[in-house]
Motif scaffolding. Structure first.
Motif, PDB file in Angstrom:
ATOM      1  N   PRO A 118       0.822  -1.215   0.000  1.00  0.00           N
ATOM      2  CA  PRO A 118       0.000   0.000   0.000  1.00  0.00           C
ATOM      3  C   PRO A 118       0.859   1.270   0.000  1.00  0.00           C
ATOM      4  CG  PRO A 118       0.134  -0.874   2.209  1.00  0.00           C
ATOM      5  CD  PRO A 118       0.883  -1.835   1.322  1.00  0.00           C
ATOM      6  N   VAL A 119       1.539   1.514  -1.116  1.00  0.00           N
ATOM      7  CA  VAL A 119       2.508   2.603  -1.213  1.00  0.00           C
ATOM      8  C   VAL A 119       1.931   3.768  -1.990  1.00  0.00           C
ATOM      9  CG1 VAL A 119       4.751   3.271  -2.167  1.00  0.00           C
ATOM     10  CG2 VAL A 119       4.488   1.059  -1.064  1.00  0.00           C
ATOM     11  N   ARG A 120       2.254   4.959  -1.512  1.00  0.00           N
ATOM     12  CA  ARG A 120       1.976   6.194  -2.246  1.00  0.00           C
ATOM     13  C   ARG A 120       3.256   7.014  -2.199  1.00  0.00           C
ATOM     14  NH1 ARG A 120      -2.640  10.303  -2.214  1.00  0.00           N
ATOM     15  NH2 ARG A 120      -1.942  11.580  -3.938  1.00  0.00           N
ATOM     16  N   VAL A 121       3.655   7.598  -3.311  1.00  0.00           N
ATOM     17  CA  VAL A 121       4.902   8.354  -3.383  1.00  0.00           C
ATOM     18  C   VAL A 121       4.633   9.855  -3.296  1.00  0.00           C
ATOM     19  CG1 VAL A 121       6.108   6.577  -4.688  1.00  0.00           C
ATOM     20  CG2 VAL A 121       4.907   8.380  -5.902  1.00  0.00           C
ATOM     21  N   PHE A 122       5.621  10.552  -2.745  1.00  0.00           N
ATOM     22  CA  PHE A 122       5.513  12.002  -2.550  1.00  0.00           C
ATOM     23  C   PHE A 122       6.852  12.656  -2.832  1.00  0.00           C
ATOM     24  CE2 PHE A 122       2.371   9.992   0.099  1.00  0.00           C
ATOM     25  CZ  PHE A 122       1.233  10.746  -0.163  1.00  0.00           C
ATOM     26  N   SER A 123       6.806  13.899  -3.253  1.00  0.00           N
ATOM     27  CA  SER A 123       8.032  14.648  -3.503  1.00  0.00           C
ATOM     28  C   SER A 123       8.408  15.539  -2.329  1.00  0.00           C
ATOM     29  CB  SER A 123       7.889  15.483  -4.780  1.00  0.00           C
ATOM     30  OG  SER A 123       6.793  16.360  -4.662  1.00  0.00           O
ATOM     31  N   SER A 124       7.582  15.533  -1.274  1.00  0.00           N
ATOM     32  CA  SER A 124       7.928  16.310  -0.077  1.00  0.00           C
ATOM     33  C   SER A 124       7.459  15.578   1.179  1.00  0.00           C
ATOM     34  CB  SER A 124       7.306  17.707  -0.113  1.00  0.00           C
ATOM     35  OG  SER A 124       5.936  17.660   0.179  1.00  0.00           O
ATOM     36  N   VAL A 125       8.187  15.771   2.233  1.00  0.00           N
ATOM     37  CA  VAL A 125       7.839  15.164   3.517  1.00  0.00           C
ATOM     38  C   VAL A 125       6.520  15.735   4.028  1.00  0.00           C
ATOM     39  CG1 VAL A 125       8.553  14.914   5.927  1.00  0.00           C
ATOM     40  CG2 VAL A 125      10.231  14.631   4.093  1.00  0.00           C
ATOM     41  N   ALA A 126       6.314  17.023   3.829  1.00  0.00           N
ATOM     42  CA  ALA A 126       5.075  17.661   4.300  1.00  0.00           C
ATOM     43  C   ALA A 126       3.845  17.038   3.649  1.00  0.00           C
ATOM     44  CB  ALA A 126       5.122  19.164   4.027  1.00  0.00           C
ATOM     45  N   ASP A 127       3.917  16.782   2.351  1.00  0.00           N
ATOM     46  CA  ASP A 127       2.778  16.149   1.664  1.00  0.00           C
ATOM     47  C   ASP A 127       2.550  14.731   2.178  1.00  0.00           C
ATOM     48  OD1 ASP A 127       2.355  18.418   0.156  1.00  0.00           O
ATOM     49  OD2 ASP A 127       3.375  17.641  -1.627  1.00  0.00           O
ATOM     50  N   ALA A 128       3.621  13.997   2.390  1.00  0.00           N
ATOM     51  CA  ALA A 128       3.516  12.628   2.904  1.00  0.00           C
ATOM     52  C   ALA A 128       2.916  12.620   4.303  1.00  0.00           C
ATOM     53  CB  ALA A 128       4.888  11.963   2.907  1.00  0.00           C
ATOM     54  N   GLU A 129       3.365  13.534   5.152  1.00  0.00           N
ATOM     55  CA  GLU A 129       2.833  13.609   6.511  1.00  0.00           C
ATOM     56  C   GLU A 129       1.343  13.916   6.501  1.00  0.00           C
ATOM     57  OE1 GLU A 129       5.328  16.578   8.324  1.00  0.00           O
ATOM     58  OE2 GLU A 129       6.676  15.058   9.146  1.00  0.00           O
ATOM     59  N   GLN A 130       0.938  14.849   5.675  1.00  0.00           N
ATOM     60  CA  GLN A 130      -0.473  15.226   5.591  1.00  0.00           C
ATOM     61  C   GLN A 130      -1.313  14.035   5.145  1.00  0.00           C
ATOM     62  OE1 GLN A 130      -1.685  18.208   6.649  1.00  0.00           O
ATOM     63  NE2 GLN A 130      -3.652  17.231   6.449  1.00  0.00           N
ATOM     64  N   TRP A 131      -0.833  13.309   4.152  1.00  0.00           N
ATOM     65  CA  TRP A 131      -1.554  12.146   3.654  1.00  0.00           C
ATOM     66  C   TRP A 131      -1.668  11.078   4.750  1.00  0.00           C
ATOM     67  CZ3 TRP A 131       0.229   7.074   2.365  1.00  0.00           C
ATOM     68  CH2 TRP A 131      -0.693   6.310   1.638  1.00  0.00           C
ATOM     69  N   LEU A 132      -0.552  10.830   5.456  1.00  0.00           N
ATOM     70  CA  LEU A 132      -0.573   9.835   6.534  1.00  0.00           C
ATOM     71  C   LEU A 132      -1.531  10.233   7.644  1.00  0.00           C
ATOM     72  CD1 LEU A 132       3.211   8.978   6.748  1.00  0.00           C
ATOM     73  CD2 LEU A 132       1.377   7.429   6.042  1.00  0.00           C
ATOM     74  N   LEU A 133      -1.544  11.519   8.005  1.00  0.00           N
ATOM     75  CA  LEU A 133      -2.462  11.990   9.042  1.00  0.00           C
ATOM     76  C   LEU A 133      -3.912  11.806   8.617  1.00  0.00           C
ATOM     77  CD1 LEU A 133      -0.597  15.198  10.222  1.00  0.00           C
ATOM     78  CD2 LEU A 133      -0.934  13.097  11.524  1.00  0.00           C
ATOM     79  N   ASN A 134      -4.213  12.085   7.360  1.00  0.00           N
ATOM     80  CA  ASN A 134      -5.582  11.908   6.874  1.00  0.00           C
ATOM     81  C   ASN A 134      -5.977  10.434   6.815  1.00  0.00           C
ATOM     82  OD1 ASN A 134      -6.094  14.642   6.587  1.00  0.00           O
ATOM     83  ND2 ASN A 134      -5.338  14.687   4.494  1.00  0.00           N
ATOM     84  N   LYS A 135      -5.024   9.559   6.544  1.00  0.00           N
ATOM     85  CA  LYS A 135      -5.292   8.129   6.472  1.00  0.00           C
ATOM     86  C   LYS A 135      -5.567   7.546   7.842  1.00  0.00           C
ATOM     87  CE  LYS A 135      -5.022   6.592   2.290  1.00  0.00           C
ATOM     88  NZ  LYS A 135      -6.179   5.961   1.718  1.00  0.00           N
ATOM     89  N   SER A 136      -5.043   8.162   8.895  1.00  0.00           N
ATOM     90  CA  SER A 136      -5.206   7.611  10.253  1.00  0.00           C
ATOM     91  C   SER A 136      -6.546   7.966  10.861  1.00  0.00           C
ATOM     92  CB  SER A 136      -4.063   8.079  11.151  1.00  0.00           C
ATOM     93  OG  SER A 136      -4.163   9.475  11.384  1.00  0.00           O
ATOM     94  N   ARG A 137      -7.330   8.801  10.199  1.00  0.00           N
ATOM     95  CA  ARG A 137      -8.630   9.213  10.737  1.00  0.00           C
ATOM     96  C   ARG A 137      -9.696   8.212  10.437  1.00  0.00           C
ATOM     97  NH1 ARG A 137      -8.253  15.502   9.124  1.00  0.00           N
ATOM     98  NH2 ARG A 137      -6.530  15.947  10.460  1.00  0.00           N
TER      99      ARG A 137
END
Length: 66
Positions: free
Chosen positions: A47-66
């Motif tokens: 279940p991988v999603r790629v990002f070009s910035s840490v901030a975008d990855a963090e935001q996506w991970l936070l939204n996935k945990s809800r």
């Protein structure tokens, strides 16, 4: 990128079911390389999603945990 692809090809079967989501960030890779890595991972049931910035990855991970 070859190291990542080697990891996906040789180790992905050991990781199936261990992760709900994986955010992969590579600040130096091009967009085509990143999409290829994402597609190769998803094709191997990771279940991988790629990002070009840490901030975008963090935001996506936070939204996935809800």
């Amino acid at each position: 990128m070859l190291q990542v692809l080697d990891l996906i090809a040789n180790e992905s079967s050991k990781s199936i079911g261990l992760f709900n989501v994986i955010a992969y960030v590579d600040l130096n890779a091009g967009e085509n390389s990143m999409k290829f890595i994402e597609n190769a991972s998803v094709n191997r049931s990771l279940p991988v999603r790629v990002f070009s910035s840490v901030a975008d990855a963090e935001q996506w991970l936070l939204n996935k945990s809800r």
